[in-house]
Design a protein around this motif. Structure first.
Motif, PDB file in Angstrom:
ATOM      1  N   ALA A  93      14.791 -26.437 -10.843  1.00  0.00           N
ATOM      2  CA  ALA A  93      14.078 -26.336  -9.908  1.00  0.00           C
ATOM      3  C   ALA A  93      14.050 -25.531  -8.116  1.00  0.00           C
ATOM      4  CB  ALA A  93      13.027 -27.312  -9.751  1.00  0.00           C
ATOM      5  N   LYS A  94      13.262 -25.015  -7.319  1.00  0.00           N
ATOM      6  CA  LYS A  94      13.470 -24.274  -7.176  1.00  0.00           C
ATOM      7  C   LYS A  94      13.285 -25.524  -5.460  1.00  0.00           C
ATOM      8  CE  LYS A  94       9.336 -22.413  -4.463  1.00  0.00           C
ATOM      9  NZ  LYS A  94       8.790 -21.420  -4.365  1.00  0.00           N
ATOM     10  N   GLU A  95      12.446 -26.663  -5.892  1.00  0.00           N
ATOM     11  CA  GLU A  95      12.852 -27.718  -4.923  1.00  0.00           C
ATOM     12  C   GLU A  95      13.436 -29.091  -5.174  1.00  0.00           C
ATOM     13  OE1 GLU A  95      10.493 -27.117  -8.109  1.00  0.00           O
ATOM     14  OE2 GLU A  95       8.929 -26.320  -6.824  1.00  0.00           O
ATOM     15  N   ASN A  96      14.277 -29.029  -6.019  1.00  0.00           N
ATOM     16  CA  ASN A  96      15.736 -29.484  -5.967  1.00  0.00           C
ATOM     17  C   ASN A  96      17.751 -28.641  -5.339  1.00  0.00           C
ATOM     18  OD1 ASN A  96      14.547 -31.699  -6.697  1.00  0.00           O
ATOM     19  ND2 ASN A  96      14.429 -31.064  -8.810  1.00  0.00           N
ATOM     20  N   ILE A  97      17.253 -27.237  -4.528  1.00  0.00           N
ATOM     21  CA  ILE A  97      18.727 -26.233  -4.516  1.00  0.00           C
ATOM     22  C   ILE A  97      18.282 -26.626  -3.050  1.00  0.00           C
ATOM     23  CG2 ILE A  97      18.918 -24.119  -4.284  1.00  0.00           C
ATOM     24  CD1 ILE A  97      18.045 -23.595  -7.007  1.00  0.00           C
TER      25      ILE A  97
END
Length: 133
Positions: free
Chosen positions: A51-55
């Motif tokens: 997920a982009k929140e975890n990058i």
């Protein structure tokens, strides 16, 4: 952008231990494509399943550091071969002095992270006409 990549072994067979480098276990790598253009460069990072929140993307001392994590599952299968990351990844690259670090942007679409870094205006050769004498 210079390519100094952190590398770790991604695959393993049954009964084989993963190599150990240094004080901690290495994280997996994800594939990256780099495209140079007249205005800068683009790095396309294959982050399917994250997920982009975890990058995270961090710039430190002319390095760009890209990492991602994913929520661990209850159990992971005992893969015969494991080539894509299950829990996390990390990559880093040395940036050229020609890169405008303040102008770096990132977008995330369909599992691909695209990082765009423009060249500094002074890095582009000025256009001029050369007179023949």
């Amino acid at each position: 952008m210079h390519h100094r990549m952190h590398s770790s072994e991604g695959g393993r067979g049954r009964g084989h231990r993963r190599p150990h480098y240094g004080p901690r276990r290495p994280k997996h790598n994800v594939p990256v494509n780099i495209l140079y253009t007249d205005t800068g460069f683009e790095a396309h990072v294959f982050c399917v399943g994250f997920a982009k929140e975890n990058i995270r993307i961090n710039l430190t001392n002319d390095l760009i550091y890209i990492s991602g994590t994913r929520k661990p599952e209850e159990e992971y299968p005992d893969f015969l071969l494991q080539e894509y990351p299950v829990k996390s990844f990390e990559r880093w690259f040395e940036l050229s002095e020609k890169v405008d670090q303040a102008g770096i942007t990132a977008a995330f679409r369909d599992g691909i992270l695209v990082i765009t870094a423009p060249w500094l205006p002074t890095a582009q050769p000025p256009e001029r006409e050369v007179k023949v004498e």
